[in-house]
Write a protein that holds these residues in place. Structure first.
Motif: not given
Length: 334
Positions: A40-44, A49-50, A233-235
């Protein structure tokens, strides 16, 4: 300033080894958990990418701003070189025939001004990077001259004891040295040692020095805006955290129907590391040049430039035993 053809791969590896270590850890944790059944840890990957596009833009903006600060700093010291040479021969040709001692004294005071200015520009600021672990470790390859000696000892070579004590009691030593130059020039004009035109010419050079000092102090005392620095830094941190999760399913499917089935998942670690290392290193490159006077390998070599000016001006007076030029140590010159 790095004076070699390029930073070698080994230098980059040493400089970024800390980030490589923790980026590897961040890539390994989700991969191991996925392998253990936490699928379940897999994200799209599309939202990530965006996010990566946004991070690329803001990191590029930061690097462009950092380069602009560095280039402006170099232009300032380029102007100081040219103006110092002009000041030297105008002063020599205007005053030597009537008061060669005053010419010598003003030359020495100019060397003192260069010295005081570089010491002021090498003072640490809370937003600078030289004391962080990544930069401090690389800085062991070279020495920052202003941290190896004291301003008092350096100024003794140029000023009388009375003037030295007067200048040391001032807050902005470089400014007061230029004020002393102006006072000395006014006395020469009042005594008829220089005419109106000569006084105007030399005074204009002093104004240029003051102007360039102010420009250098503006860069030194005004950091890259904290709002832009913080959001970058945060992004970047969010992007680095999410990249390994976004690639899990893609690498897991990569080996389906082949002899590598079930093994390609582990490709997630090196490829996530590569992607995040690229972004993190690009940000580090910008951070390394955003404060061009702190004394890093990417800064303006103000100590070397000051020594070059002193050599040129002493040569104008036909002095012998000129100071030795400052040379690079491990391809670094400051």
């Amino acid at each position: 300033m790095h004076s070699g053809k390029r930073f070698g791969a080994r230098e980059f590896a040493v400089w970024t080894k800390r980030s490589i270590l923790w980026l590897t850890v961040l890539s390994s944790i989700p991969t191991i958990l996925y392998f253990l059944g936490c699928t379940f840890l897999s994200f799209p990957w599309q939202p990530i990418a965006i996010m990566g596009t946004a991070v690329a833009f803001i990191v590029g903006f930061k690097n462009n701003a950092s380069y602009s600060r560095l280039w402006e700093a170099r232009q300032i010291y380029g102007a100081i070189i040219n103006d110092s040479r002009s000041f030297g021969y105008i002063l020599r040709d205007s005053l030597s025939s009537k008061n060669s001692g005053k010419v010598k004294e003003m030359f020495l005071r100019h060397y003192a001004w260069l010295t005081a200015l570089r010491f002021q520009l090498r003072e640490t600021r809370t937003w600078e990077n030289m004391d962080t672990a990544q930069f401090d470790e690389y800085a062991r390859k070279y020495d920052i001259p202003e941290r190896l000696s004291k301003l008092d000892d350096e100024l003794k070579n140029y000023l009388s004891e009375t003037e030295l004590q007067y200048i040391l009691n001032k807050k902005n030593r470089a400014t007061q040295l230029m004020a002393s130059q102006s006072k000395e020039l006014s006395e020469a004009y009042a005594n008829g040692e220089i005419n109106d035109f000569q006084w105007t010419q030399i005074n204009q050079q002093l104004i240029k020095f003051t102007d360039n000092q102010g420009k250098a102090e503006r860069i030194k005392n005004f950091p890259y805006p904290r709002n832009f620095s913080s959001i970058t830094t945060y992004l970047l941190l969010l992007f680095i955290l999410f990249v390994p999760f976004g690639l899990l399913k893609e690498f897991d499917k990569l080996g389906d129907g082949t002899i590598l089935e079930g093994l390609t998942l582990w490709f997630n670690i090196p490829f996530s590391l590569l992607v995040t290392w690229c972004f993190h290193t690009l940000d580090s490159v910008g951070e390394a040049s955003v404060n061009p006077f702190e004394g890093s390998p990417n800064d303006v070599p103000i100590t070397q430039i000051s020594r070059t000016i002193e050599i040129d001006m002493r040569d104008m007076l036909d002095e012998e035993n000129l100071p030795a030029p400052i040379t690079a140590k491990n391809n670094i010159v400051l």
